[in-house]
Design an enzyme around this catalytic site. Structure first.
Site, mmCIF file in Angstrom:
data_model
loop_
_atom_site.group_PDB
_atom_site.id
_atom_site.type_symbol
_atom_site.label_atom_id
_atom_site.label_comp_id
_atom_site.label_asym_id
_atom_site.label_seq_id
_atom_site.Cartn_x
_atom_site.Cartn_y
_atom_site.Cartn_z
ATOM 1 N N PHE A 1 -32.404 -12.698 42.699
ATOM 2 C CA PHE A 1 -32.582 -13.870 43.455
ATOM 3 C C PHE A 1 -33.813 -14.939 43.044
ATOM 4 O O PHE A 1 -34.766 -14.081 42.752
ATOM 5 C CB PHE A 1 -32.816 -13.524 45.156
ATOM 6 C CG PHE A 1 -31.828 -12.726 45.774
ATOM 7 C CD1 PHE A 1 -30.713 -13.479 46.334
ATOM 8 C CD2 PHE A 1 -32.039 -11.454 45.886
ATOM 9 C CE1 PHE A 1 -30.006 -12.611 47.018
ATOM 10 C CE2 PHE A 1 -30.854 -10.711 46.413
ATOM 11 C CZ PHE A 1 -30.092 -11.217 47.054
ATOM 12 N N ASP A 2 -33.616 -15.871 42.823
ATOM 13 C CA ASP A 2 -34.856 -16.882 42.897
ATOM 14 C C ASP A 2 -35.182 -17.095 44.134
ATOM 15 O O ASP A 2 -34.887 -16.470 45.199
ATOM 16 C CB ASP A 2 -34.243 -18.225 42.467
ATOM 17 C CG ASP A 2 -35.428 -19.489 42.206
ATOM 18 O OD1 ASP A 2 -36.372 -18.909 41.957
ATOM 19 O OD2 ASP A 2 -35.036 -20.335 42.490
ATOM 20 N N GLY A 3 -36.675 -17.542 44.072
ATOM 21 C CA GLY A 3 -37.573 -17.385 45.478
ATOM 22 C C GLY A 3 -37.431 -19.022 46.102
ATOM 23 O O GLY A 3 -36.520 -18.842 46.961
ATOM 24 N N PHE B 1 -28.813 -15.188 41.653
ATOM 25 C CA PHE B 1 -28.575 -16.618 42.345
ATOM 26 C C PHE B 1 -29.818 -17.419 42.188
ATOM 27 O O PHE B 1 -31.032 -16.924 42.100
ATOM 28 C CB PHE B 1 -28.459 -16.358 44.087
ATOM 29 C CG PHE B 1 -27.204 -15.827 44.435
ATOM 30 C CD1 PHE B 1 -26.068 -16.176 44.430
ATOM 31 C CD2 PHE B 1 -27.521 -14.233 44.543
ATOM 32 C CE1 PHE B 1 -25.093 -15.414 44.941
ATOM 33 C CE2 PHE B 1 -26.191 -13.442 44.957
ATOM 34 C CZ PHE B 1 -25.125 -14.020 45.206
ATOM 35 N N ASP C 1 -31.130 -21.907 42.487
ATOM 36 C CA ASP C 1 -31.080 -23.326 42.869
ATOM 37 C C ASP C 1 -30.967 -24.435 41.905
ATOM 38 O O ASP C 1 -30.357 -25.477 42.098
ATOM 39 C CB ASP C 1 -31.879 -23.868 43.960
ATOM 40 C CG ASP C 1 -33.387 -24.047 43.308
ATOM 41 O OD1 ASP C 1 -33.893 -25.181 43.544
ATOM 42 O OD2 ASP C 1 -33.910 -23.018 42.833
#
Length: 298
Positions: free
Chosen positions: A161-163, A272, A274
């Protein structure tokens, strides 16, 4: 009392996210649904090849056993019901335990996320994903050209995951976009002890942790935070996860370095992020999905 999915990890997924239907999709996008239906029926006995999210789904379903059905995967597709025949035939051919599906023949499928109580929605349709995110569901647009996941970790579901704007809100990202990196670092240092608000994928990370704790010794989940943050902004991210009582197995604070090579080393079943630039870099190496949330996607 009817059947309920309460207490399960529920993943709603489109047919193009689970299987490689890109050739067939060209007809669908032309609006010739009758030709698309005929093609799918002609290929009814031809199993579809695995798609971008296939490895993730196959491994998540491995948390189920005779005693406990911990994960439910539901087909949620703009396909018509007739084309759904091939989808379920391919599900059977690949020995995936998927029993439920909703096929809407071009209409909005995201309306069914609420009755499903979905923890995740994966689709190749960006508009459907945005609608799902706006409704509060973790959702991502699969990059259908992504590399497929290797099978070097058959007993681990590996998710990265991105943060900011994914696990966390885009509060800090807004500062970065408006004022630049030095202001971002000062802002995050000053607020190191103040947890970040949750982002759209916090509920999924919580659900994965519950699944890990309740699950089987034959399959585990390994998570990674892969972020452009670097020291001193790393501290707020770590303290936020501690405040949520959520653990990740690995954390990569890359300070703007390209994420692709690091993801290739981690070998996730899905990543994932954004930002489309990070997705393009990642997709050369691993399955990836775009989370259209936060200021970067306004």
């Amino acid at each position: 009392m009817g059947v309920t999915l309460d207490g399960k990890l529920v993943v709603a997924i489109s047919s193009r996210a689970l299987f490689d239907f890109e050739a067939e999709n060209h007809l669908f996008e032309k609006g010739d649904d009758r030709a698309y239906m005929r093609l799918q029926l002609e290929k009814l006995d031809e199993p579809a090849h695995p798609g971008v999210a296939f490895s993730l789904i196959r491994k998540l379903l491995s948390f189920n056993d005779a005693a406990n059905q911990r994960v439910e995967v539901v087909m949620l597709s703009r396909n018509d019901p007739v084309s759904g025949l091939r989808v379920f035939r391919s599900v059977k051919d690949h020995d995936l335990q998927v029993q439920r599906g909703v096929f809407t023949r071009g209409r909005d499928p995201w309306r069914y996320l609420a009755p499903l109580k979905a923890n995740l929605f994966l689709s190749a349709n960006a508009a459907d994903v945005r609608a799902a995110l706006n409704m509060g569901f973790p959702a991502a647009t699969v990059a259908t050209h992504s590399a497929r996941a290797p099978n070097n970790y058959p007993n681990e579901v590996r998710i990265a995951f991105d943060g900011d704007a994914v696990l966390f809100s885009d509060e800090a990202e807004q500062v970065y976009q408006a004022q630049g990196l030095p202001a971002f670092q000062l802002h995050e240092s000053a607020k190191a002890g103040q947890p970040l608000p949750g982002g759209p994928f916090k509920p999924l990370l919580e659900a994965l942790q519950r699944l890990q704790q309740e699950g089987t010794p034959h399959m585990r989940i390994r998570t990674a935070l892969v972020t452009a943050r670097s020291a001193p902004a790393h501290e707020r991210a770590i303290r936020t996860l501690m405040d949520w009582n959520i653990e990740v197995d690995e954390a990569m604070f890359l300070g703007g370095m390209d994420k692709g090579e690091f993801l290739r080393a981690f070998e996730p079943d899905f990543f994932f992020d954004d930002q489309t630039g990070h997705i393009e870099s990642a997709a050369r190496h691993v399955p990836a999905g775009h989370v259209a949330s936060g200021i970067a996607n306004n």
